[in-house]
Design a protein around this motif. Structure first.
Motif, mmCIF file in Angstrom:
data_model
loop_
_atom_site.group_PDB
_atom_site.id
_atom_site.type_symbol
_atom_site.label_atom_id
_atom_site.label_comp_id
_atom_site.label_asym_id
_atom_site.label_seq_id
_atom_site.Cartn_x
_atom_site.Cartn_y
_atom_site.Cartn_z
ATOM 1 N N ASP A 1 0.832 -1.208 0.000
ATOM 2 C CA ASP A 1 0.000 0.000 0.000
ATOM 3 C C ASP A 1 0.863 1.254 0.000
ATOM 4 O O ASP A 1 0.568 2.228 -0.705
ATOM 5 C CB ASP A 1 -0.932 0.009 1.214
ATOM 6 C CG ASP A 1 -1.987 -1.066 1.131
ATOM 7 O OD1 ASP A 1 -2.531 -1.281 0.033
ATOM 8 O OD2 ASP A 1 -2.269 -1.705 2.163
ATOM 9 N N SER B 1 -5.690 0.467 0.768
ATOM 10 C CA SER B 1 -6.076 0.066 2.126
ATOM 11 C C SER B 1 -5.687 1.101 3.175
ATOM 12 O O SER B 1 -6.424 1.321 4.152
ATOM 13 C CB SER B 1 -5.437 -1.284 2.474
ATOM 14 O OG SER B 1 -5.929 -2.303 1.638
ATOM 15 N N ARG C 1 -8.306 3.739 3.132
ATOM 16 C CA ARG C 1 -9.554 3.264 3.732
ATOM 17 C C ARG C 1 -9.445 3.193 5.256
ATOM 18 O O ARG C 1 -10.389 3.517 5.971
ATOM 19 C CB ARG C 1 -9.916 1.888 3.160
ATOM 20 C CG ARG C 1 -10.387 1.942 1.708
ATOM 21 C CD ARG C 1 -10.714 0.552 1.169
ATOM 22 N NE ARG C 1 -11.743 -0.115 1.954
ATOM 23 C CZ ARG C 1 -13.043 0.113 1.835
ATOM 24 N NH1 ARG C 1 -13.485 1.005 0.961
ATOM 25 N NH2 ARG C 1 -13.912 -0.549 2.583
ATOM 26 N N GLN C 2 -8.295 2.777 5.752
ATOM 27 C CA GLN C 2 -8.101 2.678 7.202
ATOM 28 C C GLN C 2 -8.106 4.055 7.870
ATOM 29 O O GLN C 2 -8.435 4.170 9.058
ATOM 30 C CB GLN C 2 -6.784 1.969 7.504
ATOM 31 C CG GLN C 2 -6.766 0.498 7.120
ATOM 32 C CD GLN C 2 -5.364 -0.062 7.034
ATOM 33 O OE1 GLN C 2 -4.393 0.585 7.463
ATOM 34 N NE2 GLN C 2 -5.235 -1.264 6.477
#
Length: 490
Positions: free
Chosen positions: A196, A347, A350-351
């Motif tokens: 990521d 990710s 999104r986190q």
């Protein structure tokens, strides 16, 4: 002189934006999953011609690079394609935020502080550079006009600029910015094992790479007498990657249709009738699940108050109109040298979704982005009447006349001047027909086809559900307290 005011000549009509929207959507169809058409409140001219192909490419590139508000109608495009906000600028600020997250996890504190310091310095120097270049460019354009020389004359401009004090200051500021940018790039050029983190860094490196941008002529091609024959991808790619008096540096968004096709093809030629009681087949507010946030009148008419009575009577005898275009097309673009939409589902982003609401929230600047530029050429609207039109509309709509109208976002009359590359419009009455014609060669930007960026929608939806459940529990608790006499009733 009689006062000029708007007169509601179609007050008995059922005409709305949805009638025009229906024509566009039914003609162009669904262009992408999760796609929506956005209509521009003002259909500004798109200056495109095979006589000045590279200037035309620059104009189209600028129109593509718009940050689109997530709403059915917009006024994001100004005269001369002055954008309220650029897609590339919003995308860069988004990636900068994401990269800060990566570096916070990966780099030492002292390196982070230096990167942040450099970012502030680069931004400040960039603003200074832009202002100096703007002043210098305006000064050069005035000089070229006064001396009656081509504004794209490279030899003349090179000689002129050497004697300008702003040019020395510009060179100094630009060199300082490029040096600090190189230092920052060096600090950020790391190898990350985390996939990521690596994806975000690679997206950022693509965006700031010289290969992501292209130079375009600031003036039409014919203004570059000694250079025009050299124009091509190699020529412009070899120019320094910054704005100058003669060239504009833009993040590259290449149209997938040729300039000749855009300027002269008859794609989407149509003629559609609308009556005063017609119901639109499509609804833009329904498709967007939103109300119109920018005012849009499909037909507006202004004239001298003394003529209102006659004009109203004449339009009252009309209950049918025909909308025609010589071409209606959706122009796709290629921007894969710098724009990577898949990054929105990273990710790490999104986190940390709460940090990206400015860009990916409900009203975020990257919540939607364009996939196609929607243009029309040669639009005309003809009102058909039960009797002959008697008022001298042609006289009142000539340049210097008192009447004006807006027809699906295209302005007519009002004593306005005409751009040298915009064909003169016509308003004429012949027998039972009154026609507003934009001219067969005039190209207008009427909107965009966009896609919804749903990368974080599942997260936003789950948050809404949590808040709704919390509100419901709170309401039940309050009612329970009231029933037990612990809390007074309202």
């Amino acid at each position: 002189m009689s006062q000029i005011q708007e007169v509601d000549v179609l007050k008995n009509w059922n005409l709305s934006i949805d009638h025009f929207y229906s024509i566009i959507k039914s003609s162009l169809g669904e262009l992408a999953p999760n796609g929506k058409y956005q209509i521009q409140a003002s259909a500004i001219p798109l200056d495109v011609s095979t006589e000045y192909e590279w200037f035309s490419r620059g104009m189209i590139n600028r129109a593509f690079n718009a940050a689109i508000e997530p709403q059915p109608t917009s006024d994001s495009l100004g005269s001369g394609l002055q954008l309220r906000s650029k897609l590339s600028d919003e995308y860069r600020s988004f990636l900068s935020k994401a990269l800060t997250l990566v570096e916070t996890n990966e780099l030492d504190e002292d390196i982070l502080e230096r990167i942040d310091e450099l970012e502030v310095e680069i931004e400040n120097l960039g603003e200074k550079e832009e202002k100096i270049q703007e002043r210098l460019g305006e000064k050069w354009a005035r000089y070229a006009e006064q001396k009656k020389i081509d504004p794209g004359d490279l030899a003349e401009e090179t000689h002129w600029v050497q004697g300008q004090p702003e040019s020395f200051r510009l060179k100094e500021v630009r060199e300082r910015r490029l040096l600090k940018l190189a230092l920052q790039v060096g600090l950020r050029d790391q190898e990350y094992d985390n996939a990521d983190h690596k994806e975000i860094l690679e997206a950022y490196k693509k965006l700031i790479s010289p290969a992501a941008t292209m130079r375009y002529p600031r003036f039409e091609d014919t203004a570059y007498p000694e250079e025009r024959d050299k124009f091509g991808v190699v020529y412009f790619a070899s120019k320094p990657a910054h704005d100058s008096n003669l060239f504009i540096n833009e993040h590259m968004m290449t149209p997938a249709l040729s300039i000749q096709t855009i300027a002269s093809a008859d794609f989407g030629q149509l003629s559609s009738g609308i009556t005063s009681v017609s119901e639109a087949s499509e609804s833009i507010t329904t498709d967007w699940s939103a109300s119109l946030s920018v005012g849009y009148g499909p037909f507006k008419f202004k004239s001298q108050v003394s003529s209102h009575e006659q004009i109203e009577e004449e339009f009252a005898a009309s209950n049918e109109m025909t909308v025609s275009v010589d071409a209606l097309m959706a122009i796709p673009y290629i921007a894969d040298t710098w724009f990577t939409p898949s990054i929105f589902k990273n990710s790490l982003i999104r986190q940390n979704f709460n940090l990206f609401e400015r860009w990916l929230g409900k009203d975020g600047t990257l919540k939607i982005f364009p996939t196609h530029l929607v243009v029309c050429r040669g639009l005309s609207v003809t009102f058909k009447s039960e009797q002959e039109w008697q008022y001298d509309y042609e006289k009142d709509f000539k340049a210097g006349g008192s009447a004006s109208a807006s027809v699906f976002g295209i302005g007519f009359g009002g004593g306005g001047s005409y751009h040298k590359h915009v064909e003169r419009q016509k308003v004429e009455a012949r027998g039972h027909d009154l026609t507003f014609s934009d001219g067969p060669d005039n190209i207008r930007i009427i909107g965009y086809h966009t896609v919804i960026n749903d990368a974080l929608d599942d997260i936003w939806d789950s948050r809404i559900e949590v808040f709704e459940r919390a509100d419901a529990i709170s309401d039940r608790h309050v009612e329970s307290l009231k029933a037990r006499g612990v809390m007074a009733n309202d």
